[in-house]
Design an enzyme around this catalytic site. Structure first.
Site, mmCIF file in Angstrom:
data_model
loop_
_atom_site.group_PDB
_atom_site.id
_atom_site.type_symbol
_atom_site.label_atom_id
_atom_site.label_comp_id
_atom_site.label_asym_id
_atom_site.label_seq_id
_atom_site.Cartn_x
_atom_site.Cartn_y
_atom_site.Cartn_z
ATOM 1 N N SER A 126 0.841 -1.386 -0.042
ATOM 2 C CA SER A 126 -0.136 0.109 -0.120
ATOM 3 C C SER A 126 0.910 1.117 -0.035
ATOM 4 O O SER A 126 2.095 1.286 0.366
ATOM 5 C CB SER A 126 -0.936 0.005 1.378
ATOM 6 O OG SER A 126 -1.587 1.290 1.577
ATOM 7 N N TYR A 156 -2.107 -1.385 10.512
ATOM 8 C CA TYR A 156 -2.251 -1.668 9.062
ATOM 9 C C TYR A 156 -0.854 -1.209 8.274
ATOM 10 O O TYR A 156 -0.235 -1.991 7.334
ATOM 11 C CB TYR A 156 -3.388 -1.106 8.532
ATOM 12 C CG TYR A 156 -3.553 -0.944 6.971
ATOM 13 C CD1 TYR A 156 -3.752 -2.492 6.613
ATOM 14 C CD2 TYR A 156 -3.369 0.026 6.176
ATOM 15 C CE1 TYR A 156 -3.884 -2.492 4.950
ATOM 16 C CE2 TYR A 156 -3.485 -0.042 4.871
ATOM 17 C CZ TYR A 156 -3.944 -1.402 4.355
ATOM 18 O OH TYR A 156 -3.940 -1.543 2.814
HETATM 19 N N1 LIG Z 1 -8.612 -0.107 -1.266
HETATM 20 C C1 LIG Z 1 -7.725 0.639 -1.052
HETATM 21 O O1 LIG Z 1 -7.712 1.738 -0.903
HETATM 22 C C2 LIG Z 1 -6.175 -0.359 -0.830
HETATM 23 C C3 LIG Z 1 -4.917 0.714 -1.027
HETATM 24 C C4 LIG Z 1 -3.912 0.203 -0.702
HETATM 25 C C5 LIG Z 1 -3.839 -1.355 -0.545
HETATM 26 N N2 LIG Z 1 -4.878 -1.949 -0.585
HETATM 27 C C6 LIG Z 1 -4.824 -3.407 -0.298
HETATM 28 O O2 LIG Z 1 -5.252 -4.104 -1.411
HETATM 29 C C7 LIG Z 1 -5.641 -5.379 -0.998
HETATM 30 C C8 LIG Z 1 -6.984 -5.844 -1.409
HETATM 31 O O3 LIG Z 1 -7.904 -4.954 -0.633
HETATM 32 P P1 LIG Z 1 -9.053 -4.457 -1.619
HETATM 33 O O4 LIG Z 1 -8.947 -2.897 -1.699
HETATM 34 O O5 LIG Z 1 -9.418 -5.108 -2.760
HETATM 35 O O6 LIG Z 1 -10.336 -4.645 -0.501
HETATM 36 P P2 LIG Z 1 -11.594 -5.584 -0.580
HETATM 37 O O7 LIG Z 1 -12.544 -5.157 -1.311
HETATM 38 O O8 LIG Z 1 -12.099 -5.456 1.082
HETATM 39 O O9 LIG Z 1 -11.018 -7.012 -0.781
HETATM 40 C C9 LIG Z 1 -10.483 -7.839 0.255
HETATM 41 C C10 LIG Z 1 -10.414 -9.037 -0.138
HETATM 42 O O10 LIG Z 1 -9.666 -10.005 0.690
HETATM 43 C C11 LIG Z 1 -10.392 -11.109 1.040
HETATM 44 N N3 LIG Z 1 -9.964 -11.398 2.426
HETATM 45 C C12 LIG Z 1 -10.206 -10.681 3.484
HETATM 46 N N4 LIG Z 1 -10.057 -11.227 4.832
HETATM 47 C C13 LIG Z 1 -9.944 -12.626 4.234
HETATM 48 C C14 LIG Z 1 -9.480 -13.469 5.200
HETATM 49 N N5 LIG Z 1 -9.478 -13.540 6.560
HETATM 50 N N6 LIG Z 1 -9.288 -14.753 4.222
HETATM 51 C C15 LIG Z 1 -9.415 -14.691 3.094
HETATM 52 N N7 LIG Z 1 -9.576 -13.881 2.396
HETATM 53 C C16 LIG Z 1 -9.914 -12.487 2.903
HETATM 54 C C17 LIG Z 1 -11.931 -10.435 0.867
HETATM 55 O O11 LIG Z 1 -12.722 -11.680 0.635
HETATM 56 P P3 LIG Z 1 -13.695 -12.337 1.806
HETATM 57 O O12 LIG Z 1 -14.232 -11.399 2.349
HETATM 58 O O13 LIG Z 1 -14.540 -13.098 0.893
HETATM 59 O O14 LIG Z 1 -12.743 -13.443 2.635
HETATM 60 C C18 LIG Z 1 -11.625 -9.600 -0.203
HETATM 61 O O15 LIG Z 1 -11.549 -10.682 -1.418
HETATM 62 C C19 LIG Z 1 -5.614 -5.638 0.515
HETATM 63 O O16 LIG Z 1 -4.212 -6.199 0.724
HETATM 64 C C20 LIG Z 1 -5.343 -3.945 0.837
HETATM 65 O O17 LIG Z 1 -4.699 -3.923 2.054
HETATM 66 C C21 LIG Z 1 -6.230 -1.584 -0.735
#
Ligand SMILES: NC(=O)c1ccc[n+]([C@@H]2O[C@H](COP(=O)([O-])OP(=O)(O)OC[C@H]3O[C@@H](n4cnc5c(N)ncnc54)[C@H](OP(=O)(O)O)[C@@H]3O)[C@@H](O)[C@H]2O)c1
Length: 261
Positions: free
Chosen positions: A142, A155
């Protein structure tokens, strides 16, 4: 590079950035292993990608914050007789609030998912890639990796770990035909913000996950060891990690989240 790969495993593929990875990798002809907890969403995506792109898409349901999750996932992949060429460690979450007041379970689960499982999955799949002389790992970090973030203290620390770990590993495996890259997105329009419990009102101004992943995959093809999508995010990352005094960076990040949280 990607055209040499046959199969990718994407964690957190049920929505957001992980689902965008799955879509774009399938469009390039890769077979997929899709992992998350939400079986229905994973299966719907697997069916869609198999029909649209003619790829094989396997679904493995797992809670990757459980201590034994990585080993058990690796066994499941072996049972399917699959060789993973690209591992996308994407699953992760944040919870906004004061460290001293947030439930410890939630923070400990975050460390297990964002750090422990990511490291263990990498340790399990990397030797197979080195042996084949072909493979890649994309770890989703991130922009929070470049500075401490008050109100998301754990985080941001997990993501700093992911960035440092990935850059070190990229160097270690440079001669093995294996690539490692940390993708460091800035704020992206996904359910991440619902789970984190902040910044919902700002989602409309954020780029979508498809844009972030397309830029990330291009950077991976170019052989980058880390990549920050978006010019403004690149400037923020550079100044907060290389130019400004550390205490000032923490204070600015604190104001950003306190005022807009
Ligand atoms: N969105 C942002 O602004 C942003 C910015 C920088 C970095 N990121 C990073 O990008 C990555 C993806 O996030 P996103 O933005 O796509 O968020 P998201 O829409 O909330 O997706 C998160 C994904 O992780 C899965 N997940 C969560 N807890 C889990 C668990 N205990 N076991 C297995 N799977 C799990 C969720 O699936 P289930 O709930 O079905 O398990 C979902 O598929 C993360 O690492 C996040 O830190 C996001």
């Amino acid at each position: 590079m990607l055209d040499e790969y046959r199969t990718a495993l994407v964690t957190g593929a049920s929505r957001g950035i992980g689902a965008a990875f799955a879509r774009q990798l399938a469009a390039q002809g890769l077979d997929l292993v899709l992992v998350a907890r939400s079986e229905a969403e994973l299966q719907a995506l697997a069916d869609e990608l198999a029909e649209r792109h003619g790829v094989m898409a396997h679904v493995l349901v797992a809670d990757l914050s459980a201590p034994s999750a990585a080993a058990s996932l690796y066994r499941d992949v072996q049972a399917l007789d699959l060789e993973i060429d690209l591992l996308v460690n994407n699953a992760g979450y944040s919870k906004a609030g004061l460290f001293a007041e947030l439930a410890f379970d939630v923070q400990a689960g975050m460390v297990r998912l964002n750090v422990n499982t990511l490291v263990e999955l990498t340790r399990l799949f990397l030797p197979d890639m080195r042996q084949r002389g072909r493979g890649g790992v994309i770890n989703v970090a991130s922009n929070a990796a470049f500075q401490p973030v008050p109100y998301m203290a754990v985080y941001a620390a997990t993501k700093a770990f992911v960035l440092s770990f990935s850059e070190a590993l990229a160097e270690e495996v440079a001669g093995d035909g294996v690539r490692v890259m940390a993708l460091c997105p800035g704020a992206t329009d996904t359910e991440f913000w619902t789970v984190a419990g902040t910044w919902q009102e700002r989602r409309a101004s954020m780029p979508g996950p498809g844009e972030v992943v397309a830029a990330g995959l291009r950077a991976f093809e170019r052989g980058r060891s880390f990549f920050v999508p978006g010019f403004v995010n690149q400037v923020v990352a550079f100044f907060s990690s290389r130019v400004l005094p550390r205490r000032l960076v923490a204070r600015l990040a604190s104001q950003w989240f306190r005022d807009r949280g």
